[in-house]
Design a protein around this motif. Structure first.
Motif, mmCIF file in Angstrom:
data_model
loop_
_atom_site.group_PDB
_atom_site.id
_atom_site.type_symbol
_atom_site.label_atom_id
_atom_site.label_comp_id
_atom_site.label_asym_id
_atom_site.label_seq_id
_atom_site.Cartn_x
_atom_site.Cartn_y
_atom_site.Cartn_z
ATOM 1 N N TRP A 149 0.833 -1.265 0.051
ATOM 2 C CA TRP A 149 0.047 -0.148 -0.034
ATOM 3 C C TRP A 149 0.784 1.072 -0.033
ATOM 4 N N ASP A 150 2.114 1.386 0.487
ATOM 5 C CA ASP A 150 2.809 2.563 0.588
ATOM 6 C C ASP A 150 4.033 2.540 -0.399
ATOM 7 N N GLU A 151 4.731 1.140 -0.609
ATOM 8 C CA GLU A 151 5.911 1.082 -1.363
ATOM 9 C C GLU A 151 5.937 -0.373 -1.904
ATOM 10 N N ASP A 152 6.074 -0.545 -3.249
ATOM 11 C CA ASP A 152 6.186 -1.941 -3.811
ATOM 12 C C ASP A 152 7.581 -2.356 -3.640
ATOM 13 N N ILE A 153 7.822 -3.745 -3.472
ATOM 14 C CA ILE A 153 9.185 -4.416 -3.442
ATOM 15 C C ILE A 153 9.624 -4.971 -4.821
ATOM 16 N N VAL A 154 10.361 -4.560 -5.555
ATOM 17 C CA VAL A 154 10.726 -5.068 -6.794
ATOM 18 C C VAL A 154 12.090 -5.743 -6.970
ATOM 19 N N ILE B 179 18.335 -17.380 -3.240
ATOM 20 C CA ILE B 179 17.094 -17.753 -3.559
ATOM 21 C C ILE B 179 16.123 -16.533 -2.940
ATOM 22 N N ALA B 180 15.204 -15.821 -3.775
ATOM 23 C CA ALA B 180 14.335 -15.015 -2.844
ATOM 24 C C ALA B 180 12.909 -15.366 -3.058
ATOM 25 N N ILE B 181 12.278 -15.167 -2.109
ATOM 26 C CA ILE B 181 10.527 -15.505 -1.927
ATOM 27 C C ILE B 181 10.045 -14.106 -1.707
ATOM 28 N N ILE B 182 9.388 -13.560 -2.692
ATOM 29 C CA ILE B 182 8.825 -12.160 -2.829
ATOM 30 C C ILE B 182 7.388 -12.480 -2.924
ATOM 31 N N GLY B 183 6.609 -11.745 -2.217
ATOM 32 C CA GLY B 183 5.038 -11.636 -2.113
ATOM 33 C C GLY B 183 4.461 -10.487 -1.547
ATOM 34 N N SER B 184 3.045 -10.782 -1.766
ATOM 35 C CA SER B 184 2.317 -9.662 -1.046
ATOM 36 C C SER B 184 1.104 -10.315 -0.522
ATOM 37 N N VAL B 185 0.535 -10.094 0.609
ATOM 38 C CA VAL B 185 -0.659 -10.543 1.035
ATOM 39 C C VAL B 185 -1.738 -9.373 1.011
ATOM 40 N N LEU B 186 -2.695 -9.509 0.160
ATOM 41 C CA LEU B 186 -3.952 -8.879 0.084
ATOM 42 C C LEU B 186 -3.374 -7.341 -0.358
ATOM 43 N N GLU B 187 -2.397 -7.092 -1.109
ATOM 44 C CA GLU B 187 -1.850 -5.778 -1.560
ATOM 45 C C GLU B 187 -1.503 -4.627 -0.340
ATOM 46 N N GLU B 188 -1.354 -5.329 0.905
ATOM 47 C CA GLU B 188 -1.285 -4.484 2.144
ATOM 48 C C GLU B 188 0.169 -4.848 2.667
ATOM 49 N N TYR B 189 0.549 -5.869 2.581
ATOM 50 C CA TYR B 189 1.881 -6.388 3.228
ATOM 51 C C TYR B 189 2.905 -7.133 2.226
ATOM 52 N N ALA B 190 3.619 -6.346 1.811
ATOM 53 C CA ALA B 190 4.763 -6.873 0.647
ATOM 54 C C ALA B 190 5.969 -7.242 1.572
ATOM 55 N N PHE B 191 6.750 -8.660 1.203
ATOM 56 C CA PHE B 191 7.506 -9.060 1.642
ATOM 57 C C PHE B 191 8.651 -9.695 0.800
ATOM 58 N N MET B 192 10.050 -9.903 1.257
ATOM 59 C CA MET B 192 10.937 -10.631 0.499
ATOM 60 C C MET B 192 11.833 -11.242 1.782
#
Length: 81
Positions: free
Chosen positions: A9-14, A50-63
């Motif tokens: 919601w505030d900054e994407d992880i790329v 190896i990276a696991i990148i994801g997002s939960v309900l467009e609110e909590y992005a993680f890597m």
């Protein structure tokens, strides 16, 4: 290179990668060719990591990043050769 973006919601992880091992959940490929993860995860190559990148309900992005050999030991019980 392939661009993988996890929506937040505030900054994407790329991340940039040369290989996507798996994608699970809700994602789409944008007009620019990016894989955008809205509610899911992707397992991507990051050289010696190896990276696991994801997002939960467009609110909590993680890597999460892990050394490739350590990840393979945990996943397969052996080191990738």
């Amino acid at each position: 290179m392939i661009v993988v973006r996890a929506i937040n919601w505030d900054e994407d992880i790329v991340v940039l990668t040369d290989k996507i091992y798996a994608i699970a959940g809700d994602y789409y490929e944008s007009d620019e060719g990016e894989f955008v993860i809205k509610d899911g995860v992707a397992l991507v190559n990051q050289g010696d990591h190896i990276a696991i990148i994801g997002s939960v309900l467009e609110e909590y992005a993680f890597m999460y990043r892990s050394k490739k050999s350590e990840f393979c030991k945990r996943l397969c019980g052996r080191v990738e050769e």
